[in-house]
Design a protein around this motif. Sequence first.
Motif, short mmCIF file in Angstrom:
data_model
loop_
_atom_site.label_atom_id
_atom_site.label_comp_id
_atom_site.label_asym_id
_atom_site.label_seq_id
_atom_site.Cartn_x
_atom_site.Cartn_y
_atom_site.Cartn_z
N ALA A 237 0.83 -1.20 0.00
CA ALA A 237 0.00 0.00 0.00
C ALA A 237 0.87 1.25 0.00
N ALA A 238 1.99 1.21 0.73
CA ALA A 238 2.90 2.35 0.76
C ALA A 238 3.53 2.58 -0.61
N LYS A 239 3.87 1.51 -1.30
CA LYS A 239 4.45 1.65 -2.63
C LYS A 239 3.43 2.22 -3.62
N ARG A 240 2.18 1.80 -3.49
CA ARG A 240 1.14 2.38 -4.35
C ARG A 240 1.03 3.89 -4.10
N GLY A 241 1.06 4.28 -2.83
CA GLY A 241 0.97 5.69 -2.50
C GLY A 241 2.14 6.49 -3.04
N ARG A 242 3.34 5.91 -2.95
CA ARG A 242 4.53 6.60 -3.47
C ARG A 242 4.43 6.74 -4.99
N LEU A 243 3.92 5.71 -5.66
CA LEU A 243 3.76 5.77 -7.11
C LEU A 243 2.80 6.89 -7.50
N ARG A 244 1.68 7.00 -6.80
CA ARG A 244 0.72 8.06 -7.10
C ARG A 244 1.34 9.43 -6.87
N GLN A 245 2.14 9.54 -5.80
CA GLN A 245 2.77 10.82 -5.48
C GLN A 245 3.76 11.22 -6.56
N LEU A 246 4.57 10.27 -7.03
CA LEU A 246 5.61 10.59 -8.00
C LEU A 246 5.04 10.88 -9.39
N THR A 247 3.98 10.17 -9.75
CA THR A 247 3.42 10.34 -11.09
C THR A 247 2.32 11.38 -11.17
N VAL A 268 10.18 3.58 -7.91
CA VAL A 268 9.60 3.45 -6.58
C VAL A 268 10.24 2.29 -5.84
N GLN A 269 10.37 1.16 -6.51
CA GLN A 269 10.98 -0.01 -5.88
C GLN A 269 12.41 0.30 -5.44
N GLN A 270 13.13 1.02 -6.30
CA GLN A 270 14.53 1.35 -5.99
C GLN A 270 14.63 2.32 -4.82
N MET A 271 13.71 3.29 -4.75
CA MET A 271 13.74 4.25 -3.65
C MET A 271 13.56 3.56 -2.30
N MET A 272 12.81 2.46 -2.29
CA MET A 272 12.50 1.76 -1.05
C MET A 272 13.42 0.56 -0.82
N THR A 273 14.61 0.61 -1.40
CA THR A 273 15.57 -0.49 -1.28
C THR A 273 15.79 -0.88 0.18
N TYR A 274 16.01 0.12 1.02
CA TYR A 274 16.31 -0.15 2.43
C TYR A 274 15.03 -0.01 3.25
N SER A 275 14.35 -1.13 3.42
CA SER A 275 13.07 -1.15 4.13
C SER A 275 13.00 -2.39 5.01
N ALA A 276 12.75 -2.16 6.29
CA ALA A 276 12.58 -3.25 7.25
C ALA A 276 11.09 -3.54 7.36
N VAL A 277 10.67 -4.68 6.84
CA VAL A 277 9.25 -5.00 6.74
C VAL A 277 9.01 -6.40 7.31
N GLY A 278 8.09 -6.51 8.26
CA GLY A 278 7.76 -7.83 8.79
C GLY A 278 7.30 -7.75 10.23
N THR A 279 7.40 -8.86 10.92
CA THR A 279 7.11 -8.89 12.34
C THR A 279 8.18 -8.08 13.07
N PRO A 280 7.96 -7.75 14.35
CA PRO A 280 8.99 -7.00 15.07
C PRO A 280 10.36 -7.68 15.03
N ALA A 281 10.40 -9.00 15.19
CA ALA A 281 11.68 -9.70 15.17
C ALA A 281 12.32 -9.62 13.79
N GLU A 282 11.51 -9.76 12.74
CA GLU A 282 12.04 -9.68 11.38
C GLU A 282 12.56 -8.28 11.09
N ALA A 283 11.82 -7.27 11.52
CA ALA A 283 12.27 -5.89 11.31
C ALA A 283 13.56 -5.60 12.05
N LYS A 284 13.65 -6.08 13.28
CA LYS A 284 14.87 -5.85 14.06
C LYS A 284 16.07 -6.53 13.41
N ASP A 285 15.89 -7.76 12.95
CA ASP A 285 17.00 -8.46 12.28
C ASP A 285 17.47 -7.68 11.07
#
Length: 327
Positions: A237-247, A268-285
């Motif tokens: 959903a965040a990537k969709r929002g970024r796409l709408r914003q950029l275009t 858009v995909q490249q801009m979000m290269t560094y993204s911690a996404v997941g459960t809290p443990a996955e994000a922390k890792d």
Amino acid sequence: MDVPLSILDLAHIGQGETASESLQASVQLAQRAEQWGYRRIWYAEHHNMPRIASSATSVLIGHVAAHTHSIRLGAGGVMLPNHAPLTIAEQFGTLETLFPGRIDLGLGRAPGSDQKTTRALRRDAAAADSFPQDVQELQGYLGDATRVPGVEATPGKGTGVPLYILGSSLFGAKLAAALGLPYSFASHFAPNALEDAVALYRRQFTPSEQLQEPYVIAGVNIIAADTTEQAQEQFQAAKRGRLRQLTGRSFTREEADMALESPAGQQVQQMMTYSAVGTPAEAKDYLDGFAKRAQADELMVASMAPDRDAWLRSVELLADVSGLIPA
């Protein structure tokens, strides 16, 4: 988490929200983040952007500071080509006088706007060329020795508001190293030069009165949720929002997903290269690994969660799993 965590609050105005509601949400986030143990929150200067409410950055910082007690607050950053250094020194000198020991001043050289808005701000498009000199002039106003004879910042002089150089290229890294200032890299939206810029900064760093050793803050996107599936849904959903914003285009959900897989959507995909996404443990890792890769002394997380509840929940879950929240 081995490094401190801080927050970049984009002061986003959500769909159907007013600017007032966005700013109230920023106060609420700061109050929660203070309780949860985050080190600092920064706000970025943007102009003529209908979905971002942080255009008057120093005013927003003062408002949030008045509704919190201890968390550091600052600009991440003020776009210095838009302003006279004396004006920024007076604004942030006033903030430091009112809220001593809590104010940061991050500085960028981008306009934070388009060319039409730059003209509306009464700024010369070439003002960015004097950015290094403007930083030093500002530094003088906030220190004990002005660089402009007969001109001092009041309030401002002697406050020693700490300066940070923001960047997404080697230019900022070189300047921060030469001036002996902390360096904050915008890897949450401009990831390409991260490792080269940080390596250059650390290699060329010259100690200063403000800073004896190099200090790197790296930006990273974060979406933590109770399940991996929830986090991935929010990320899409965040990537969709970024796409709408950029275009500047309105896409249906299906159209946006198709566009994101096309060559045009790869930005858009490249801009979000560094993204911690997941459960809290996955994000922390992910963040632990990212901090090592970025050689970061501190991480500045930007939540991309698509609604307020998910936004606050993401920041809380990260603080909990990172051991920031007292037991």
